[in-house]
Design a protein around this motif. Structure first.
Motif, short mmCIF file in Angstrom:
data_model
loop_
_atom_site.label_atom_id
_atom_site.label_comp_id
_atom_site.label_asym_id
_atom_site.label_seq_id
_atom_site.Cartn_x
_atom_site.Cartn_y
_atom_site.Cartn_z
N ASP A 185 0.81 -1.22 0.00
CA ASP A 185 0.00 0.00 0.00
C ASP A 185 0.85 1.27 0.00
N SER A 186 2.08 1.18 0.47
CA SER A 186 2.94 2.37 0.53
C SER A 186 3.53 2.74 -0.84
N LEU A 187 3.43 1.84 -1.80
CA LEU A 187 3.96 2.12 -3.14
C LEU A 187 3.01 3.04 -3.89
N SER A 188 3.53 4.15 -4.36
CA SER A 188 2.72 5.15 -5.05
C SER A 188 2.01 4.56 -6.26
N GLN A 189 0.80 5.02 -6.49
CA GLN A 189 0.04 4.62 -7.67
C GLN A 189 0.63 5.24 -8.94
N TYR A 190 1.54 6.20 -8.78
CA TYR A 190 2.11 6.91 -9.93
C TYR A 190 3.43 6.32 -10.43
N ILE A 191 3.86 5.25 -9.80
CA ILE A 191 5.09 4.59 -10.26
C ILE A 191 4.81 3.94 -11.61
N LYS A 192 5.75 4.09 -12.53
CA LYS A 192 5.66 3.44 -13.83
C LYS A 192 6.46 2.15 -13.73
N TRP A 193 5.80 1.02 -13.92
CA TRP A 193 6.41 -0.28 -13.72
C TRP A 193 6.87 -0.89 -15.04
N HIS A 194 8.00 -1.61 -14.96
CA HIS A 194 8.59 -2.22 -16.14
C HIS A 194 9.19 -3.58 -15.79
N LYS A 195 9.18 -4.49 -16.78
CA LYS A 195 10.08 -5.64 -16.73
C LYS A 195 11.41 -5.10 -17.22
N ALA A 196 12.48 -5.52 -16.56
CA ALA A 196 13.79 -5.02 -16.95
C ALA A 196 14.84 -6.11 -16.73
N ILE A 197 15.99 -5.90 -17.31
CA ILE A 197 17.13 -6.80 -17.13
C ILE A 197 18.17 -6.09 -16.28
N LEU A 198 18.52 -6.72 -15.18
CA LEU A 198 19.60 -6.22 -14.31
C LEU A 198 20.86 -6.99 -14.64
N GLU A 199 21.90 -6.27 -15.02
CA GLU A 199 23.20 -6.89 -15.26
C GLU A 199 23.82 -7.22 -13.90
N PRO A 254 22.98 -17.31 -15.30
CA PRO A 254 23.18 -17.40 -16.75
C PRO A 254 23.28 -16.01 -17.40
N ASP A 255 24.28 -15.83 -18.21
CA ASP A 255 24.52 -14.57 -18.93
C ASP A 255 24.71 -13.37 -18.00
N ASN A 256 24.89 -13.62 -16.70
CA ASN A 256 25.04 -12.54 -15.72
C ASN A 256 23.92 -11.51 -15.80
N GLN A 257 22.70 -12.01 -16.02
CA GLN A 257 21.52 -11.12 -16.11
C GLN A 257 20.34 -11.79 -15.41
N ILE A 258 19.53 -10.96 -14.77
CA ILE A 258 18.27 -11.48 -14.24
C ILE A 258 17.15 -10.51 -14.62
N GLU A 259 15.99 -11.10 -14.87
CA GLU A 259 14.83 -10.28 -15.15
C GLU A 259 14.25 -9.83 -13.82
N ILE A 260 14.03 -8.54 -13.71
CA ILE A 260 13.49 -7.96 -12.48
C ILE A 260 12.29 -7.09 -12.81
N THR A 261 11.66 -6.58 -11.77
CA THR A 261 10.62 -5.57 -11.92
C THR A 261 11.25 -4.25 -11.48
N LEU A 262 11.11 -3.23 -12.30
CA LEU A 262 11.67 -1.91 -12.01
C LEU A 262 10.56 -0.89 -11.99
N GLY A 263 10.45 -0.18 -10.87
CA GLY A 263 9.49 0.91 -10.76
C GLY A 263 10.22 2.23 -10.86
N LEU A 264 9.75 3.10 -11.74
CA LEU A 264 10.37 4.42 -11.92
C LEU A 264 9.39 5.50 -11.48
N TYR A 265 9.90 6.42 -10.64
CA TYR A 265 9.07 7.54 -10.17
C TYR A 265 9.03 8.63 -11.21
#
Length: 187
Positions: free
Chosen positions: A65-79, A176-187
């Protein structure tokens, strides 16, 4: 950080819940419920997924509930490299304050726990499980102002610390490939 695609809040919570199903924090009375909940989360039915999300994230509702409704969410790759991992902060909770000596950096938690495994037995256990390929990486969730960081790990602090210990401190190449798929929220 490489952005793959934009996702909605439901998808974020579903990914988070799937990660939690595998954690020790989701403790159903019978193992059947874990499988049943996972089936709901992976059903493709928004209704069943919502049921699964509610079951799993019940104890984390205040954080959700503390996460803002205005965050733009993405699937992303973290190196999984030192420069990206060195920009990830933990949540500002007492246990992480202890683990990081007050810096709240994943890197500092990893170094401290690597030297003193009893400092956080849960994270040490994640590290050992990671070496046996027994850790599910789904649901790791980061927040940032922009995609270049720095980041705050909202979900997956222990797994990210274990990854840092394995990849950076022990020089084990487990991801594998030194990458993981994560969820990224951008304000």
């Amino acid at each position: 950080m490489k952005i793959i695609e934009r996702i909605d809040r439901h998808e974020v919570l579903k990914r988070w819940a799937i990660g939690e199903v595998y954690s020790e924090f989701f403790n159903p009375a019978y193992e059947f419920y874990r499988a049943d909940t996972l089936a709901k989360l992976q059903s493709g039915s928004r209704y069943l997924e919502s049921e699964g999300i509610e079951l799993v994230l019940e104890l984390k509702q205040v954080l959700v509930d503390s996460l803002s409704q205005y965050i733009k969410w993405h699937k992303a790759i973290l190196e999984i490299n030192k420069s990206d991992l060195d920009m990830i902060y933990t949540l500002q909770l007492p246990g992480w304050e202890r683990n990081t000596n007050g810096s709240f950096l994943i890197a500092d938690a990893a170094r401290n726990i690597h030297h003193f495994p009893n400092l956080d037995k849960r994270v040490s256990g994640i590290y050992q499980a990671l070496k046996k390929n027994e850790v599910k990486l789904e649901g790791i969730t980061l927040l940032a102002v922009d995609k270049i960081g720095p980041y705050v790990a909202v979900e997956g602090n222990g797994r990210l610390t274990g990854i840092y210990m394995a990849q950076q401190l022990s020089q084990l190449h487990l991801i594998p490939d030194n990458q993981i798929e994560i969820t990224l929220g951008l304000y």
